[in-house]
Design a protein around this motif. Structure first.
Motif: not given
Length: 236
Positions: A176, A209, A206, A174
């Motif tokens: 990240v 992200g 999280g 994603h």
């Protein structure tokens, strides 16, 4: 979209890779947010891996077979069911190659990726939903693992046998990138490596992200991504 599996095991992805990841119980129409349970462990930075450049003398190179795949499990409570279940996501399109050095590190050219547009579950509507959110596969079409080093692997690696060890690498999911650790069980035989790599610890949305998905049909979702990468690789 998901195959509902009662297995509470911690999962990769990878591939790995890893991986990977999410579950939701319905289409992506406006809906109230389910309760998110946040008591699951989060990914933590692993010990810094020793960077390498070119392969060392007697290094071994494997090419990832297309039959390899990542599986993600997310625990959820559906409105229509009396008890929680594991939502199951499969990701294919694996490719890449990696070179294991005699000291247990990997050459810097090592890469393993999966095609996030291949995400499937047990329901077409729900598959389309999580492809849009939280995975956003039109923006982030691949996930890639750059393996860095191993811990506890028998070296030099025997030409055949079973092995258990930890794999540390940098996973981009994603958009990240995080350093992650996998518990690996592998078998080497006749120039083929078959391995199951399980993310340990598991990840939170999280960490990469994302937010847990929402749906009218989902009462709650555990904020934990359990990823497993089932890899087949051919030597040479």
């Amino acid at each position: 979209m998901f195959v509902k599996a009662p297995a509470p095991s911690r999962v990769v992805a990878l591939a790995l890779l890893l991986v990977l990841h999410t579950a939701c119980g319905g289409a992506a129409s406006p809906s109230p947010s389910p309760t998110v349970v946040t008591d699951a462990p989060t990914a933590t930075p692993a010990a810094a891996a020793v960077p390498t450049t070119a392969p060392q003398t007697n290094a071994i190179t494997w090419t990832v077979d297309a039959s390899s795949k990542a599986t993600i499990r997310v625990r959820e409570q559906l409105v229509r069911l009396p008890s929680p279940i594991d939502a199951l996501i499969n990701i294919t399109g694996a490719q890449g190659a990696f070179t294991l050095n005699p000291d247990g590190s990997f050459a810097s050219s090592s890469r393993i990726s999966v095609d996030m547009t291949t995400v499937t579950t047990d329901d077409r509507q729900r598959t389309d939903s999580i492809r849009r959110d939280p995975l956003e596969v039109t923006r982030f079409r691949t996930s890639e693992l750059v393996p860095k080093t191993t811990i506890g692997l028998t070296l030099p690696l025997p030409s055949s046998g079973e092995f258990t060890f930890k794999l540390i690498g940098d996973l981009t999911l994603h958009g990240v990138t995080k350093t992650v650790t996998f518990d690996v069980r592998a078998t080497r035989s006749d120039g083929k490596l078959i391995a199951i790599a399980t993310a340990s610890p598991s990840w939170k949305f999280g960490d990469f992200g994302m937010q847990p998905p929402t749906s009218f049909s989902v009462l709650s979702i555990v904020d934990e991504i359990r990823m497993e990468f089932a890899m087949v690789a051919n030597e040479g």
